[in-house]
Design a protein around this motif. Structure first.
Motif, PDB file in Angstrom:
ATOM      1  N   ILE A  69       0.846  -1.196   0.000  1.00 10.12           N
ATOM      2  CA  ILE A  69       0.000   0.000   0.000  1.00 10.12           C
ATOM      3  C   ILE A  69       0.881   1.245   0.000  1.00 10.12           C
ATOM      4  CG2 ILE A  69      -1.813  -1.196   1.296  1.00 10.12           C
ATOM      5  CD1 ILE A  69      -1.004   0.543   3.721  1.00 10.12           C
ATOM      6  N   THR A  70       0.284   2.355  -0.406  1.00 10.74           N
ATOM      7  CA  THR A  70       0.916   3.674  -0.314  1.00 10.74           C
ATOM      8  C   THR A  70      -0.053   4.575   0.428  1.00 10.74           C
ATOM      9  OG1 THR A  70       2.029   3.330  -2.437  1.00 10.74           O
ATOM     10  CG2 THR A  70       1.940   5.571  -1.609  1.00 10.74           C
ATOM     11  N   PHE A  71       0.462   5.412   1.323  1.00  8.22           N
ATOM     12  CA  PHE A  71      -0.428   6.291   2.073  1.00  8.22           C
ATOM     13  C   PHE A  71       0.280   7.588   2.438  1.00  8.22           C
ATOM     14  CE2 PHE A  71       1.799   3.820   5.236  1.00  8.22           C
ATOM     15  CZ  PHE A  71       2.019   4.687   6.292  1.00  8.22           C
ATOM     16  N   SER A  72      -0.522   8.579   2.746  1.00 12.43           N
ATOM     17  CA  SER A  72      -0.019   9.859   3.220  1.00 12.43           C
ATOM     18  C   SER A  72      -0.888  10.295   4.389  1.00 12.43           C
ATOM     19  CB  SER A  72      -0.057  10.913   2.109  1.00 12.43           C
ATOM     20  OG  SER A  72      -1.390  11.113   1.656  1.00 12.43           O
ATOM     21  N   THR A  73      -0.353  11.172   5.221  1.00  8.90           N
ATOM     22  CA  THR A  73      -1.082  11.622   6.398  1.00  8.90           C
ATOM     23  C   THR A  73      -1.632  13.020   6.176  1.00  8.90           C
ATOM     24  OG1 THR A  73       0.972  12.431   7.386  1.00  8.90           O
ATOM     25  CG2 THR A  73       0.258  10.200   7.962  1.00  8.90           C
ATOM     26  N   GLU A  74      -2.598  13.386   6.993  1.00 12.20           N
ATOM     27  CA  GLU A  74      -3.220  14.692   6.886  1.00 12.20           C
ATOM     28  C   GLU A  74      -2.200  15.788   7.185  1.00 12.20           C
ATOM     29  OE1 GLU A  74      -7.536  16.558   8.153  1.00 12.20           O
ATOM     30  OE2 GLU A  74      -6.504  15.203   9.528  1.00 12.20           O
ATOM     31  N   GLY A  75      -2.178  16.809   6.332  1.00 13.64           N
ATOM     32  CA  GLY A  75      -1.262  17.919   6.538  1.00 13.64           C
ATOM     33  C   GLY A  75       0.105  17.708   5.927  1.00 13.64           C
ATOM     34  N   GLU A  85       4.086  13.829   1.910  1.00 15.09           N
ATOM     35  CA  GLU A  85       5.051  12.739   1.833  1.00 15.09           C
ATOM     36  C   GLU A  85       4.334  11.398   1.743  1.00 15.09           C
ATOM     37  OE1 GLU A  85       8.911  10.944   4.286  1.00 15.09           O
ATOM     38  OE2 GLU A  85       7.884  12.754   4.983  1.00 15.09           O
ATOM     39  N   LYS A  86       4.826  10.550   0.838  1.00 12.92           N
ATOM     40  CA  LYS A  86       4.237   9.235   0.631  1.00 12.92           C
ATOM     41  C   LYS A  86       4.995   8.193   1.445  1.00 12.92           C
ATOM     42  CE  LYS A  86       1.118  10.279  -2.565  1.00 12.92           C
ATOM     43  NZ  LYS A  86      -0.325  10.000  -2.414  1.00 12.92           N
TER      44      LYS A  86
END
Length: 368
Positions: free
Chosen positions: A238-244, A247-248
């Protein structure tokens, strides 16, 4: 007044009333007739000046796209929550007064580090008493054993002394276990959060002392629609980013809920992601992307260029400056694009706008 005159007057009154009632409608009808006549006169004049009106229609204005192959990905978009790798609330198993606090809020500590010490003076005194009693029980057991060998006492008397010694040993072990609980140690490596007690505080098993959290690796909980239950499994990347942040981060699914939630019709999964810099904070919102399938040379067209019909789908292309309709088969669909699996070839000129004015075989005017 004679009867004939009276009759005539009556008729005149009736005609007058009737005329007044229908006068507005007659006036409206006369106005419309005049307007219609005036319009016909203008049209006749225009015909006399410019001849017969021209033929309707002409090339339809359109916008085009030259079809080319490109990469397309079939993906699932979801949202999730960052959670800690390990997290525990530090509490005392026994009641007592805190004698020392050996950590600072926010410290990163190693497994086995002493965090809290609780007063154990009374337990140590009890242990010392039991140690003395044990020595006496050991002497008595040894004496009873020699007497038994000489048959001076019965087996029962010796068994009583041996049981007494064993009970002493058990009491001592139990007391040592209680004393060990007065020293609270870190169960794993992690960061200590805010503390809620002070030195001298009285605590019990309901008292929250602090929280110990390990965030490397970080974990991520998220859900996917039930239709993807067989597509996403243990080991899926999976690939994810956080709120604010943009960056991946990359992660790997390592656990899948064995059943679909009947209330939401989704399947819950948990992934893990390396977090050596501790940038991923537990509780943070995450946008998750899972790529199920990727095609490097797919034909992608705008959604508005594809027209659904009874036999499937079709598009308009331009050939010899005329519109031509062809049937196509579609594949992966996104919010703005559709994959064409059959019917179009790279280099075809696809009509993307003005489709409502286009007809098969009709001339087109390509907007610049």
């Amino acid at each position: 007044m004679s009867k004939p005159v009276k009759t005539v007057v009556t008729i005149l009154v009736i005609l007058l009333i009737t005329g007044l009632a229908f006068y507005p409608r007659l006036k409206e009808y006369a106005s419309k007739k005049e307007e219609k006549g005036a319009g016909a006169g203008k049209n006749a004049g225009a015909g006399a000046k410019g001849g017969a009106p021209g033929k309707a229609g002409g090339p339809a204005p359109i916008e085009i796209l030259v079809v080319a192959s490109q990469r397309i990905e079939e993906k699932i978009l979801s949202t999730g929550t960052i959670i800690a790798n390990e997290e525990v609330e530090i509490r005392s198993e026994i009641a007592g007064r805190i004698t020392s606090i050996n950590f600072k809020e926010g410290d990163y500590i190693q497994k086995g580090t002493v965090l809290i010490r609780i007063n154990d003076a009374d337990l140590q005194a009890q242990l010392q008493k039991l140690e003395y009693q044990k020595k006496l029980a050991e002497v008595n057991e040894e004496r009873q054993k020699r007497l038994l060998e000489k048959e001076a006492i019965s087996q029962r008397d010796y068994d009583i002394s041996l049981t007494n010694l064993n009970s002493m040993n058990a009491d001592i072990e139990n007391l040592k276990a209680q004393i060990a609980k007065t020293v609270i140690k870190a169960p794993f490596d992690g960061t200590v959060g805010l503390r809620y007690i002070s030195s001298g505080s009285y605590v019990n098993n309901a008292t929250r002392i602090a929280t110990l959290t390990n965030v490397n690796p970080a974990k991520l909980d998220f859900s996917v629609p039930a239709k993807y239950a067989t597509s996403v499994r243990k080991g899926t990347g999976i690939t994810f980013s956080t709120e604010g942040g943009e960056e991946k981060y990359r992660g790997t699914v390592y656990a899948v809920e064995p059943k679909i939630d009947p209330s939401t019709r989704t399947l819950t999964l948990r992934a893990t992601s390396p977090n050596p810099g501790r940038k991923l904070v537990p509780g943070a919102f995450a946008r998750v992307e899972i790529i199920l399938n990727a095609k490097p040379n797919a034909i992608i067209v705008p959604t508005e260029a594809v027209i659904p019909d009874l036999r499937g789908h079709r598009v308009f292309i331009v050939k010899n400056n005329k519109a031509e309709t062809i049937s196509v088969e579609i594949g992966i669909r996104n919010d703005k694009t559709i994959e064409i699996t059959k019917g179009l070839m790279p280099g075809d000129t696809l009509i993307t706008s003005g489709i409502l004015q286009v007809k098969a075989g009709g001339e087109v005017d390509i907007k610049k």
